[in-house]
Each structure stands twice: as structure tokens, then as C-alpha cells.
Scaffold this motif. Structure first.
Motif, mmCIF file in Angstrom:
data_model
loop_
_atom_site.group_PDB
_atom_site.id
_atom_site.type_symbol
_atom_site.label_atom_id
_atom_site.label_comp_id
_atom_site.label_asym_id
_atom_site.label_seq_id
_atom_site.Cartn_x
_atom_site.Cartn_y
_atom_site.Cartn_z
ATOM 1 N N SER A 44 37.497 43.927 33.725
ATOM 2 C CA SER A 44 38.387 43.182 34.624
ATOM 3 C C SER A 44 39.460 42.471 33.807
ATOM 4 O O SER A 44 39.349 42.380 32.584
ATOM 5 N N ALA A 45 40.410 41.899 34.516
ATOM 6 C CA ALA A 45 41.430 41.076 33.862
ATOM 7 C C ALA A 45 40.776 39.804 33.329
ATOM 8 O O ALA A 45 39.777 39.340 33.877
ATOM 9 N N THR A 50 44.478 37.458 37.155
ATOM 10 C CA THR A 50 44.949 38.030 38.424
ATOM 11 C C THR A 50 45.545 36.942 39.318
ATOM 12 O O THR A 50 46.603 37.130 39.917
ATOM 13 N N GLU A 77 44.066 44.149 33.804
ATOM 14 C CA GLU A 77 42.897 44.876 33.298
ATOM 15 C C GLU A 77 43.279 45.763 32.110
ATOM 16 O O GLU A 77 42.459 46.048 31.252
ATOM 17 N N PHE A 139 39.887 48.077 38.857
ATOM 18 C CA PHE A 139 40.691 47.510 39.948
ATOM 19 C C PHE A 139 41.949 48.309 40.268
ATOM 20 O O PHE A 139 42.754 47.891 41.060
ATOM 21 N N ARG A 153 40.712 42.434 45.872
ATOM 22 C CA ARG A 153 40.066 41.468 44.970
ATOM 23 C C ARG A 153 38.624 41.887 44.699
ATOM 24 O O ARG A 153 37.901 42.314 45.589
ATOM 25 N N GLY A 154 38.242 41.767 43.451
ATOM 26 C CA GLY A 154 36.884 42.161 43.052
ATOM 27 C C GLY A 154 36.731 43.663 42.851
ATOM 28 O O GLY A 154 35.626 44.177 42.666
ATOM 29 N N GLY A 155 37.862 44.385 42.852
ATOM 30 C CA GLY A 155 37.822 45.848 42.875
ATOM 31 C C GLY A 155 37.303 46.535 41.623
ATOM 32 O O GLY A 155 36.991 47.729 41.656
ATOM 33 N N SER A 156 37.168 45.805 40.512
ATOM 34 C CA SER A 156 36.645 46.468 39.302
ATOM 35 C C SER A 156 35.211 46.927 39.492
ATOM 36 O O SER A 156 34.775 47.899 38.860
ATOM 37 N N ASP A 157 34.461 46.243 40.362
ATOM 38 C CA ASP A 157 33.091 46.696 40.647
ATOM 39 C C ASP A 157 33.127 48.110 41.213
ATOM 40 O O ASP A 157 32.317 48.968 40.865
HETATM 41 N N1 ASP Z 1 40.935 41.219 38.452
HETATM 42 C C1 ASP Z 1 40.702 41.563 39.834
HETATM 43 C C2 ASP Z 1 40.413 40.312 40.654
HETATM 44 O O1 ASP Z 1 40.444 39.210 40.110
HETATM 45 C C3 ASP Z 1 39.623 42.590 40.007
HETATM 46 C C4 ASP Z 1 38.250 42.188 39.536
HETATM 47 O O2 ASP Z 1 38.073 41.215 38.792
HETATM 48 O O3 ASP Z 1 37.301 42.870 39.915
HETATM 49 O O4 ASP Z 1 40.195 40.395 41.826
#
Ligand code: ASP
Ligand code: ADP
Ligand code: MG
Length: 423
Positions: A44-45, A50, A77, A139, A153-157
Motif C-alpha cells: 500500500s501507499a 493517499t 503505492e 490499489f 479505499r482499502g483496495g490493496s487487499d
Molecule cells: N492506499 C489506499 C488507501 O489508503 C489503498 C490501500 O491502502 O489499500 O485506501
């Protein structure tokens, strides 16, 4: 192809926030490689990057163009991956960092909320075949019209799970700043308990109702593609939480977890004409604008022809887009008032066991009543009860429910040592 097993390791923002943490992640990645694994790491970033990029966009434009937003957001990222590749090289291993596009992550064209439609993993696989450690920027992907996209948001999962499915990884490890999935957010409930396992069904409900430890889409993707998720701490060793199929679960506790969200908003449309198709017009307009709507309530006007009130909830970040999408519909249907409330909170209890136990809802309402928390809307599924409340009442509500359902105590009580009474 070699016979070595492949694993995917995903590190979240806090886990790569500074140079020391990037080096720590690099050491963990290398340790797996040295144990004979083929390793893909998804990063992730760093830290709040982000959020800072979103703020930078808002400083130059009140309504940033979504395509350009994705060009901007995808950089966070990439930075993490390039830095981590450097750190891995210094540990004597060969690493290559790839953008989402280079890694073959193909998405639809919905900027800022794109969905993965294919993972063309040839480049990842050939780098693994050459003995390299592969770092994939989370992400993000490339759309079918060749633009950079991001996955919400949270897309790296979701990147991690999709890559795990594409390379046939034995496990997708999600390294984060807590030790796994807990009975409630450990930042709000200090005695929340780590769950050794959680079923897909429950994890989907948890992710959908605010437990951001795993992005909802990553859980959906894992269930569809049979990916094993192990969510664990990036700062300490030891097992975390494994997400497993329903058929593998032994017995369901009555209640598994309490979840919450304070990033909710409510919109009420007053004076909606009571005629077939009115609701369809409203929600089609929202869907076309890519706004995810959660709880929907329409009152029954009782006598025909009288106008109705339609209320629904959505993520606060979608409020502006929803207003724009509704403007023409409000005029077309003669809706008299659009009332928006951005201060809504949501608290939910989840448990596959509640299906066969009456009285859970009554207990939830009683507990909230005792805390003087007013319930504005109630929404249920077979394994979830959600109450909409004021955002500032959320911490009190979460703690009270966690206590009332004894979630801090494990269902399986260890045997009392000899000579001591069991509790
Ligand atoms: N950097 C992105 C976010 O803050 C994706 C992630 O962390 O999964 O939403
Ligand atoms: P990352 O940056 O590693 O992706 P996130 O911030 O997206 O991490 O998700 C981890 C956070 O999720 C934790 O710090 C925790 O505060 C929050 N969280 C909310 N509910 C839960 C839960 N039930 N179990 C574990 N963590 C939870
Ligand atoms: Mg996350």
C-alpha cells in the motif's frame, strides 16, 4: 514452472510508513524467499499518503476529474514498491517492482472505484520463474480503455487476493497494524479478542459494515476464487486470523463480532410520488453514478396517490456525487425536499449463530436504550443486525454491545488449572 509454493504477502500503509518499516517488510519478504517460497508482495501507499494526495487534489479543484484523480492516487503505492525493491536488493536478493498495469491487473473503467475483471499474470510469473521477488503496487490497475484506475479505499487487499488467485498462491497473507480480525475494532474496544478463524459469510458482513481490516471486495474475490486469506500482524510473529469456508467451521458462536462505521451519511427524499417506477428512477440514477447505497427504507403512504418518503444511507465520500446524480430526478419526479445528514453512524452485530436464536434483536435494542443511544433506522440480514445512530454515539454503543454479548470471553474456556475453581 517450479514446484516451490507461491505466497502473496500484502503490507498495509502503516506497515510501510517509514524507512525502518519498509526495511522490516523487506526482511520478512526475504525470509519467506529463503524458506523456498516464490514471493509476490503487494504494498500500500506509505502512512497517510493517499489521504494527503486526495487533499492535494481538493486544494486545486473542488471537483477533481476522476481520471486525473487515479493518475494521482496510484503514485502512492508505486513509491512503496520501488523503495522496498531497493531494500530487498540490498539484502542480496533480486526484486522487481511493477505498477498495477505492468502486473496485468485489468479493470473496468469506473475511475476511483474500478473492479478487477482480469489478471494477466504472465509477467509476474516469468519474473518468479527467474527467481525474483515481485513487488506489485496495490490499489490500481489499467482499464479496458488503457487508463490508470484505482480500486476504492482499502483496495490493496483486493489486489493481493486477485494476484494470489492468478498465480495459484497457497495463501494470501494480509500484514497489517493489528494482529488479525477481532471481535470489535481493538482501537475502540481494548478487550476485543482476536478470532483464530472467521467464515467468509461472517467476514463479508463484517467488511460490509465497517470492519475495514479487509476490504469487502477482497473477501468477495477470495470466496469466489477459493483464495485462503491469513490476516496477521506485520510487527509481531504468531498466527492471525484465517478466513475459512462455511463448511470448515465447527460450531457457530451466537455472536461473532460488533462492527461500526462513522463514515456514513443519510439522505431522505420527501414528497416522492407514490407510483410504480419512482424508486427505480432514483436508484438507477445513483447506480449509474456508481454510488453504493446501503440501507433503504420507504414509508408506506397508506392511502393511494399520497407521496412517500424514501431514506437511504451511503458512504460520506459519495454524498457530493449522489446530490449531483439526484438533481434531474428531483425535478422530474417533483420531489419536494432532499434532506442530507452526514453525521450518521452505524453499529452492527454479526453472528451466524443468531439465525437459530430468537431474542438477539431485543437484547441489542435494550442495551442501546440503557446507554441512552437513540436508534434511527434498523436493518437486518439473517446473520446481522444494524442500527443507525448518531456518529458520536458509536464508541459507547460498540463497547456496550461487546460487553453485553460477552465477546471478550472465548467460547472455549481453557480448563482450570488443578485445584482452582473454573469461573
Ligand atoms: N492506499 C489506499 C488507501 O489508503 C489503498 C490501500 O491502502 O489499500 O485506501
Ligand atoms: P492497512 O493499512 O494495513 O490496510 P487498515 O487501516 O485498512 O490497515 O485496517 C486495519 C484497521 O482496521 C485496524 O487498525 C483497526 O483499527 C481496524 N478495524 C476495524 N474493525 C476491526 C476488527 N474487527 N478487527 C481488526 N481490525 C479492525
Ligand atoms: Mg486496508
Amino acid at each position: 514452472m517450479s514446484n516451490e509454493p507461491t505466497i502473496v504477502m500484502k503490507f498495509g500503509g502503516t506497515s510501510v510508513a517509514d524507512a525502518e518499516r519498509i526495511k522490516r517488510a523487506a526482511r520478512r519478504i526475504v525470509a519467506q524467499k529463503e524458506q523456498g517460497k516464490r514471493v509476490v508482495a503487494v504494498l500500500s501507499a506509505r502512512g497517510h499518503t493517499t489521504d494527503e494526495l486526495i487533499q492535494a487534489a481538493e486544494e486545486v479543484s473542488p471537483n477533481p476529474d476522476p481520471r486525473e484523480m487515479d493518475m494521482l492516487l496510484s503514485t502512492g503505492e508505486r513509491i512503496s514498491c520501488a523503495l522496498c525493491a531497493m531494500a530487498i536488493n540490498d539484502l542480496g536478493h533480486r526484486a522487481i517492482s511493477l505498477t498495477g498495469s505492468q502486473a496485468g491487473i485489468v479493470t473496468d473503467t469506473s475511475h476511483t472505484k474500478a473492479r478487477i475483471i482480469d489478471v494477466r499474470a504472465e509477467r509476474i510469473i516469468s519474473a518468479l520463474d527467474e527467481g525474483m521477488i515481485v513487488l506489485v503496487a496495490g490499489f490500481q490497475g489499467v482499464s479496458t480503455s488503457r487508463d490508470v484506475t484505482t480500486l476504492g479505499r482499502g483496495g490493496s487487499d483486493t489486489t493481493a487476493v486477485a494476484v494470489a488467485a492468478a498465480v495459484g498462491a497457497e495463501v494470501c497473507e494480509i500484514y497489517t497494524d493489528v494482529s488479525g480480525v477481532y471481535t470489535a475494532d481493538p482501537r475502540i474496544v481494548p478487550d476485543a479478542r482476536k478470532l483464530p478463524q472467521v467464515s467468509f459469510e461472517e467476514m463479508l458482513e463484517m467488511a460490509a459494515s465497517g470492519a475495514k481490516v479487509l476490504q469487502l471486495r477482497s473477501v468477495e474475490y477470495a470466496r469466489t476464487h477459493g483464495v485462503r486469506i491469513h490476516c496477521r500482524s506485520s510487527f509481531e510473529d504468531g498466527p492471525g486470523t484465517v478466513v475459512i469456508g462455511e463448511d470448515q467451521t465447527m460450531e457457530h458462536p451466537l455472536i461473532t463480532a460488533v462492527t461500526h462505521s462513522t463514515e456514513e451519511a443519510r439522505i431522505t427524499l420527501v414528497g416522492v410520488p407514490d407510483r410504480p417506477g419512482a424508486a427505480a428512477r432514483i436508484f438507477t440514477a445513483l447506480a449509474d453514478a456508481n454510488v453504493n447505497v446501503d440501507t433503504i427504507v420507504q414509508n408506506d403512504p397508506r392511502s393511494e396517490g399520497v407521496s412517500a418518503e424514501v431514506t437511504f444511507t451511503l458512504a460520506t465520500e459519495d454524498l457530493r456525487i449522489a446530490h449531483t446524480a439526484l438533481e434531474p430526478i428531483v425535478a422530474e419526479l417533483g420531489i419536494t425536499k432532499v434532506d442530507a445528514d452526514p453525521e450518521v453512524g452505524k453499529v452492527s452485530i454479526i453472528g451466524a449463530g443468531m439465525r437459530s436464536h430468537p431474542g438477539v434483536a431485543a437484547k441489542v435494542f435494550q442495551v442501546l436504550g440503557e446507554q441512552d443511544v437513540n436508534i434511527e433506522i434498523i436493518h437486518t440480514s439473517p446473520i446481522k443486525i444494524t442500527c443507525l445512530i448518531r456518529a458520536d454515539a458509536v464508541p459507547v454503543a460498540v463497547r456496550a454491545l461487546h460487553d453485553a454479548f460477552n465477546l471478550a470471553d472465548s467460547d472455549v474456556k481453557p480448563e482450570a488449572p488443578f485445584g482452582q475453581e473454573a469461573r
